[in-house]
Design a protein around this motif. Structure first.
Motif, short mmCIF file in Angstrom:
data_model
loop_
_atom_site.label_atom_id
_atom_site.label_comp_id
_atom_site.label_asym_id
_atom_site.label_seq_id
_atom_site.Cartn_x
_atom_site.Cartn_y
_atom_site.Cartn_z
N VAL A 1 0.83 -1.20 0.00
CA VAL A 1 0.00 0.00 0.00
C VAL A 1 0.87 1.25 0.00
CG1 VAL A 1 -1.64 1.34 1.38
CG2 VAL A 1 -2.00 -1.10 1.05
N TYR A 2 1.92 1.25 0.80
CA TYR A 2 2.81 2.42 0.84
C TYR A 2 3.39 2.72 -0.55
CZ TYR A 2 3.10 3.00 5.95
OH TYR A 2 2.84 3.27 7.27
N ASP A 3 3.68 1.68 -1.29
CA ASP A 3 4.23 1.87 -2.64
C ASP A 3 3.24 2.56 -3.56
OD1 ASP A 3 6.40 1.34 -4.56
OD2 ASP A 3 4.94 0.03 -5.53
N ALA A 4 1.95 2.52 -3.20
CA ALA A 4 0.91 3.11 -4.04
C ALA A 4 0.38 4.44 -3.50
CB ALA A 4 -0.25 2.13 -4.19
N LEU A 5 0.95 4.93 -2.39
CA LEU A 5 0.56 6.23 -1.86
C LEU A 5 1.36 7.33 -2.53
CD1 LEU A 5 0.35 5.62 2.01
CD2 LEU A 5 -1.57 6.13 0.48
N ILE A 6 0.77 8.51 -2.65
CA ILE A 6 1.55 9.63 -3.13
C ILE A 6 2.64 9.93 -2.10
CG2 ILE A 6 -0.34 10.62 -4.47
CD1 ILE A 6 -0.67 12.69 -2.21
N LYS A 7 3.80 10.31 -2.56
CA LYS A 7 4.93 10.57 -1.66
C LYS A 7 4.83 12.00 -1.13
CE LYS A 7 6.51 6.44 -2.31
NZ LYS A 7 5.38 5.90 -3.06
N ARG A 8 3.91 12.17 -0.23
CA ARG A 8 3.65 13.50 0.33
C ARG A 8 3.79 13.42 1.85
NH1 ARG A 8 1.52 18.04 -1.91
NH2 ARG A 8 0.56 19.57 -0.51
N VAL A 9 4.48 14.38 2.43
CA VAL A 9 4.74 14.39 3.86
C VAL A 9 3.49 14.86 4.61
CG1 VAL A 9 6.16 15.37 5.71
CG2 VAL A 9 7.20 14.78 3.50
N ASN A 10 3.14 14.14 5.67
CA ASN A 10 1.98 14.51 6.48
C ASN A 10 2.18 15.89 7.12
OD1 ASN A 10 -0.52 14.06 7.88
ND2 ASN A 10 0.67 13.70 9.73
N GLN A 11 1.09 16.61 7.25
CA GLN A 11 1.08 17.89 7.96
C GLN A 11 0.28 17.71 9.25
OE1 GLN A 11 0.28 21.38 5.32
NE2 GLN A 11 0.02 19.81 3.75
N PRO A 12 0.94 17.38 10.35
CA PRO A 12 0.21 17.06 11.58
C PRO A 12 -0.65 18.20 12.10
CG PRO A 12 2.57 17.24 11.99
CD PRO A 12 2.39 17.23 10.52
N GLU A 13 -0.24 19.44 11.83
CA GLU A 13 -1.03 20.57 12.30
C GLU A 13 -2.37 20.67 11.56
OE1 GLU A 13 1.54 22.04 8.92
OE2 GLU A 13 1.76 20.70 10.64
N VAL A 14 -2.45 20.02 10.41
CA VAL A 14 -3.68 20.01 9.62
C VAL A 14 -4.44 18.70 9.80
CG1 VAL A 14 -4.69 20.14 7.31
CG2 VAL A 14 -2.70 21.57 7.91
N PHE A 15 -3.73 17.58 9.65
CA PHE A 15 -4.38 16.26 9.60
C PHE A 15 -4.23 15.45 10.88
CE2 PHE A 15 -3.17 17.32 5.19
CZ PHE A 15 -4.45 17.38 4.65
N GLY A 16 -3.34 15.84 11.77
CA GLY A 16 -3.13 15.11 13.01
C GLY A 16 -1.86 14.28 12.97
N ASP A 17 -1.35 13.94 14.15
CA ASP A 17 -0.14 13.11 14.26
C ASP A 17 -0.45 11.67 13.88
OD1 ASP A 17 1.83 15.00 15.23
OD2 ASP A 17 0.63 15.08 17.06
N GLN A 18 0.60 10.93 13.51
CA GLN A 18 0.48 9.53 13.12
C GLN A 18 1.54 8.71 13.85
OE1 GLN A 18 -1.12 10.35 8.55
NE2 GLN A 18 1.04 9.95 8.86
N PRO A 19 1.40 8.54 15.19
CA PRO A 19 2.43 7.85 15.95
C PRO A 19 2.36 6.32 15.84
CG PRO A 19 0.71 8.63 17.42
CD PRO A 19 0.37 9.14 16.05
N VAL A 20 3.53 5.74 15.61
CA VAL A 20 3.72 4.29 15.72
C VAL A 20 4.23 4.05 17.13
CG1 VAL A 20 4.95 2.28 14.84
CG2 VAL A 20 4.26 4.11 13.27
N VAL A 21 3.52 3.21 17.88
CA VAL A 21 3.83 3.04 19.30
C VAL A 21 4.13 1.59 19.62
CG1 VAL A 21 2.39 5.01 19.93
CG2 VAL A 21 1.40 2.71 19.93
N ASN A 22 4.71 1.38 20.81
CA ASN A 22 4.91 0.01 21.28
C ASN A 22 3.81 -0.34 22.28
OD1 ASN A 22 5.66 1.10 23.83
ND2 ASN A 22 7.84 1.07 23.31
N ALA A 23 3.88 -1.53 22.84
CA ALA A 23 2.82 -2.02 23.72
C ALA A 23 2.75 -1.27 25.04
CB ALA A 23 3.01 -3.52 23.97
N ASP A 24 3.79 -0.48 25.35
CA ASP A 24 3.79 0.32 26.57
C ASP A 24 3.46 1.78 26.29
OD1 ASP A 24 4.55 -1.85 28.28
OD2 ASP A 24 6.58 -1.69 27.46
#
Length: 243
Positions: free
Chosen positions: A92-115
């Motif tokens: 899926v990532y290979d098929a996304l446009i290569k555009r950097v997220n704007q967290p102030e507009v769209f929100g953060d996208q955190p990858v987290v661990n189990a803690d």
């Protein structure tokens, strides 16, 4: 077995940052769910943490994502293993446009661990459509031995009905998903006998567990659910009513 196949973690740009995998797993147990799936937008990077959190509580789990097709409607892909889901993520990532997220507009996208510790912030803009059409997505899901479900088919946006009028019948869907408020009796007549599930599509913790799907089977696996979908051994919770 009571389950919910459509839940967003904090990785989804539109989801609350309170939707950590640990919080989702605990809320699911508290609300009487036996099994869940985490399905972030166009990514399964929080699947490893979700697997660990559900394991701690004895909660059954599948892994996948909500993919936006090139036709701009949403579909679920669901897998038995974290590895399959991450394989799908790479595709899926290979098929996304290569555009950097704007967290102030769209929100953060955190990858987290189990803690609940942030491992990284996903830089890709996950809320955009992919370049893959529904047939390409469906074929890839089946190649990876996953389930393929049309999302919230009753909605006036981002559904196969809103974008294409109706399913053609050859997309390869295993089931159709109704949203929290959809009238099951009305929509069953529009779906030509297809298996139906109801999911929360929860983006906030208070929305998780308010609706569900039930089956007599205890086999929460891709093959187990396929069998249930074929037999129609499914019961949907009543829709939510807002007055």
């Amino acid at each position: 077995m009571r389950f919910d196949l459509h839940i967003h973690s904090c990785l989804s740009p539109c989801a609350s940052l309170d939707m950590a995998p640990s919080a989702i797993a605990q809320r699911a147990v508290d609300m009487g769910l036996d099994a869940v799936a985490v399905t972030d937008h166009n990514s399964a990077k929080n699947a490893p943490a979700f697997n660990e959190c559900c394991g701690r509580l004895g909660l059954k789990v599948l892994f996948g994502m909500e993919i936006c097709t090139s036709e701009e409607f949403h579909v679920l892909s669901l897998f038995d293993t974290v590895e399959q889901a991450l394989n799908m993520t790479d595709w899926v990532y290979d098929a996304l446009i290569k555009r950097v997220n704007q967290p102030e507009v769209f929100g953060d996208q955190p990858v987290v661990n189990a803690d609940d510790e942030i491992e990284e912030l996903e830089w890709r803009m996950l809320g955009t459509p992919t370049k893959r059409d529904v047939y390409q997505v469906g074929r890839r899901v089946k190649e990876l031995d996953g389930l393929f479900i049309a999302c919230h088919v009753d909605r006036s946006t981002s559904s196969i009905f809103s974008q294409l009028g109706a399913p053609a019948g050859d997309e390869g869907f295993d089931a159709m998903e109704l949203s929290r408020t959809a009238d099951e009796t009305v929509w069953r007549g529009k779906l030509s006998g297809a298996a139906c599930v109801r999911s929360s599509d929860a983006h906030n913790i208070e929305d998780l567990g308010v609706v569900w799907t039930e089956t007599d089977s205890e086999d929460f696996s891709v093959e187990g659910l396929r069998k249930v979908f074929r037999t129609g051994n499914l019961r949907l919770s009543p829709p939510l009513r807002f007055f």
